[in-house]
Design an enzyme around this catalytic site. Structure first.
Site, PDB file in Angstrom:
ATOM      1  N   ASP A   1     -31.225-103.408  -0.995  1.00 45.62           N
ATOM      2  CA  ASP A   1     -31.071-104.789  -0.537  1.00 45.62           C
ATOM      3  C   ASP A   1     -32.206-105.213   0.405  1.00 45.62           C
ATOM      4  O   ASP A   1     -31.947-105.681   1.497  1.00 45.62           O
ATOM      5  CB  ASP A   1     -29.703-104.884   0.172  1.00 45.62           C
ATOM      6  CG  ASP A   1     -29.358-106.292   0.597  1.00 45.62           C
ATOM      7  OD1 ASP A   1     -29.703-107.244  -0.122  1.00 45.62           O
ATOM      8  OD2 ASP A   1     -28.732-106.439   1.674  1.00 45.62           O
TER       9      ASP A   1
ATOM     10  N   GLU B   1     -26.810 -94.222   1.665  1.00 48.67           N
ATOM     11  CA  GLU B   1     -25.801 -94.645   0.700  1.00 48.67           C
ATOM     12  C   GLU B   1     -25.999 -94.162  -0.732  1.00 48.67           C
ATOM     13  O   GLU B   1     -25.949 -94.956  -1.666  1.00 48.67           O
ATOM     14  CB  GLU B   1     -25.685 -96.174   0.716  1.00 48.67           C
ATOM     15  CG  GLU B   1     -25.316 -96.716   2.076  1.00 48.67           C
ATOM     16  CD  GLU B   1     -24.901 -98.182   2.048  1.00 48.67           C
ATOM     17  OE1 GLU B   1     -25.204 -98.876   1.052  1.00 48.67           O
ATOM     18  OE2 GLU B   1     -24.274 -98.624   3.016  1.00 48.67           O
TER      19      GLU B   1
ATOM     20  N   GLU C   1     -24.233 -98.979  10.188  1.00 48.16           N
ATOM     21  CA  GLU C   1     -24.230-100.358   9.688  1.00 48.16           C
ATOM     22  C   GLU C   1     -22.849-100.953   9.860  1.00 48.16           C
ATOM     23  O   GLU C   1     -21.847-100.307   9.549  1.00 48.16           O
ATOM     24  CB  GLU C   1     -24.618-100.425   8.203  1.00 48.16           C
ATOM     25  CG  GLU C   1     -26.078-100.159   7.931  1.00 48.16           C
ATOM     26  CD  GLU C   1     -26.471-100.352   6.460  1.00 48.16           C
ATOM     27  OE1 GLU C   1     -25.799-101.145   5.748  1.00 48.16           O
ATOM     28  OE2 GLU C   1     -27.438 -99.700   6.034  1.00 48.16           O
TER      29      GLU C   1
END
Ligand code: GCB
Length: 597
Positions: A165, A416, A510
């Protein structure tokens, strides 16, 4: 070690000449450059600033979103009095590059976030201008870091499809130097520390070319010699040591001298901070004192510059972070320019230094997929051995480059990925083992886990010395009117982690909400500033309920550019600050909380 990754410096024995400025540039959409000898000269170049991302300057989409080969060219005068070795050193070229000097291929490098060192000694012509050409490429695949894919549009243009992202910025992102060292020279050094009451021992190790004597000198902040030692490795005893403390840094200067008796051959100087790092149960100890991490996940991202390093932006970022009472940031999702770490060393900031292992899940909306249980068999594919090789190399280069920074207290080896298969476990075990083998300071190793890496399913958390969680309860999961459910689900997950009784620290790397500075709403509504405040307060109350939670790094320090899509409004808006580094309301919430935390 292939090449010395020491940060370039100038003194009586070695020099570095900065080559930043306006270079020539040309796209090569059909990859004809090699066949047509662009390595000698670019046929139809335009001008391009270095360092910077190329994408941000253009006024057409085709150029902004360009994906494929692209070339840079410049001229570099090599003075006739240069003896010894001559190198070109690029802080980074994203994502891969081949370097040519006077038409001759010198070296190739994979990975867009670590230095490229090209030895041009045998090719450089002294006393005249030399032509430097760089062939670069910004395509994404599943064998290199970060991961993604490329689609071809009907008009034939390629388009990068990141599994991550952030915008796939590319170009020469960091400063370029012409480096000159003696033939026999200092190539590397490392330091580790032992504290003994008020005193400290600096254990050092050096690597050099040639068979010469080594003397190492330690100087205090005023430049006075504190102690010295002879030998390629050894100990420096520091009485009444000034420790490098969090947000209260003290830096010594270490000087490594290569010499034959009184004849000095080379000398390298750097600033180091005496501090220890250790995990003890659920505590993170710096100099044996527990520290609670407060701060941000960041990006190297700014208007116009893209991912190009700029001291002025770095200065503003540190001022903003200090104003919030932060003490830490994560270099999400790649190693940053070296200047960031040097700055953090001075400011007393802690860094979780992350390798560019992001996108290890097949999804161009990985941020959304994280909550859904989607599984893409990422580590079950034939490309994995090639990926592993690149991942290992980049971990090695990152640790070699950053190992002496007091600010770097931990390395993050992924962001992730899928972690629920034995394939993933075996893959990451190899990565963690390698990292632990090569870090001289034996720092805690970690990685950032998304929600699918649940306590019952994840097979990789046990590799970490402390566990980093990225969680969006109240945003991707049960957002807006369901925020009370979000809190319930969040606490439920944390209770399940607690039940495992792992006795290690957990850090939130996060948590955040997309927030438009223009939106205000009472009662709050998603995307409004009030909702960002409310979400943070909910998260804080969860963090404060569990002793083993030892840090909170909000996502993100500032708004940043991403690929286009229906979930992104000209970028990701989870910044506590805007992209122009002005505070959203929530910045005052963080500042207040972190003042007493
Ligand atoms: C994540 C990713 C980060 C994204 C963030 C988001 O989990 O690690 O790269 O930007 O979520 O905002 O969705």
């Amino acid at each position: 070690m292939n090449q010395s990754l020491l940060f370039p410096i100038s003194n009586d024995y070695r020099s570095c000449i900065n080559l930043d400025g306006l270079w020539k540039f040309q796209f090569d959409p059909n990859s004809i450059g090699t066949k047509e000898n662009w390595n000698n000269h670019l046929p139809k170049p335009i001008s391009m600033p270095v360092p910077a991302s190329f994408a941000t300057f253009f006024t057409t989409k085709e150029e902004r979103d360009y994906c494929g080969d692209f070339w840079y060219e410049t001229e570099c005068f090599v003075p006739s009095n240069m003896t010894g070795k001559i190198y070109l050193r690029f802080g980074s070229v994203t994502h891969r590059a081949t370097i040519f000097c006077n038409g001759v291929e010198i070296t190739s490098h994979e990975g867009g976030f670590l230095p490229i060192v090209a030895d041009i000694t045998s090719v450089a012509i002294k006393g005249q201008k030399n032509t430097i050409v760089v062939k670069a490429n910004n395509e994404l695949n599943e064998k290199t870091l970060p991961c993604g894919t490329v689609m071809t549009l009907k008009n034939g243009n390629k388009l990068a499809k990141p599994y991550f992202d952030f915008f796939n910025y590319a170009g020469i992102h960091r400063s370029v130097y012409l480096v000159n060292t003696p033939e026999d020279a200092i190539e590397d050094y490392s330091v580790t520390y032992t504290l003994k009451g008020k005193d400290a021992v600096v254990h050092y190790d050096t690597v050099s070319r040639g068979n010469h004597d080594i003397t190492v000198i330690l100087k205090d902040q005023e430049g006075n010699e504190v102690c010295r030692n002879e030998g390629a490795s050894g100990d420096l005893y520091v009485t009444n040591a000034h420790l490098w403390k969090v947000r209260n840094a003290y830096l010594y200067t270490i000087e490594v001298i290569l010499h034959d008796g009184s004849t000095v051959i080379d000398s390298y100087e750097d600033r180091i901070g005496i501090r220890t790092v250790r995990i003890d149960g659920t505590k993170i100890l710096i100099n044996e004192e527990p520290v609670y991490l407060k701060g941000f996940g960041k990006h190297e991202d700014f208007d116009i510059l893209g991912r190009g390093f700029n001291w002025a932006i770095a200065k503003r970022d540190f001022e903003c972070m200090k104003w919030t009472n932060a003490n830490c940031f994560r270099t999400s999702h790649y190693p940053y320019a070296e200047e960031w770490y040097r700055f953090a060393d001075e400011e007393g900031f802690l860094i979780i230094d992350e390798v560019a292992a992001v996108g290890m899940m097949r999804s161009t909306h990985n941020f959304a997929a994280a909550g859904t249980g989607q599984y893409t068999y990422f580590f079950e594919t034939p490309t994995v051995p090639a990926l592993l090789k690149n991942h290992l190399t980049q971990v090695e280069e990152m640790i070699q480059r950053d190992k002496n920074h007091p600010s770097v207290f931990s390395f993050s080896l992924f962001n992730e990925p899928e972690t629920t298969s034995t394939y993933a476990h075996d893959y990451f075990k190899a990565i963690f083992d390698h990292a632990r083998n090569i870090d001289p300071q034996n720092r805690p190793m970690t990685g950032a886990f998304e929600k699918n890496s649940a306590p019952e399913k994840c097979l990789c958390y046990m590799l970490c010395n402390f566990i980093c969680l990225n969680r969006y309860y109240g945003w991707y999961i049960s957002g807006g009117p369901e925020i009370s459910d979000a809190e319930w689900k969040f606490r439920d997950e944390m209770n399940r982690w607690q039940a495992k009784d792992l006795n290690v620290p957990f850090v939130f790397t996060e948590f955040g909400t997309d927030t438009l500075p223009s939106e205000h709403s009472l009662p709050s509504i998603m995307w409004s500033q009030e909702y960002q405040d409310e979400y943070m307060e909910m998260n804080f109350s969860v963090f404060d309920s569990y002793d083993f939670i030892q840090g909170e790094l909000a996502w993100n320090f500032a708004d940043f550019q991403t690929s286009e899509g229906i979930m992104r409004v000209n970028g990701n808006k989870k910044g506590v600050f805007t992209r122009q580094r002005q505070p959203k309301d929530v910045a005052f919430v963080m500042k207040k909380r972190w003042a007493d935390k």
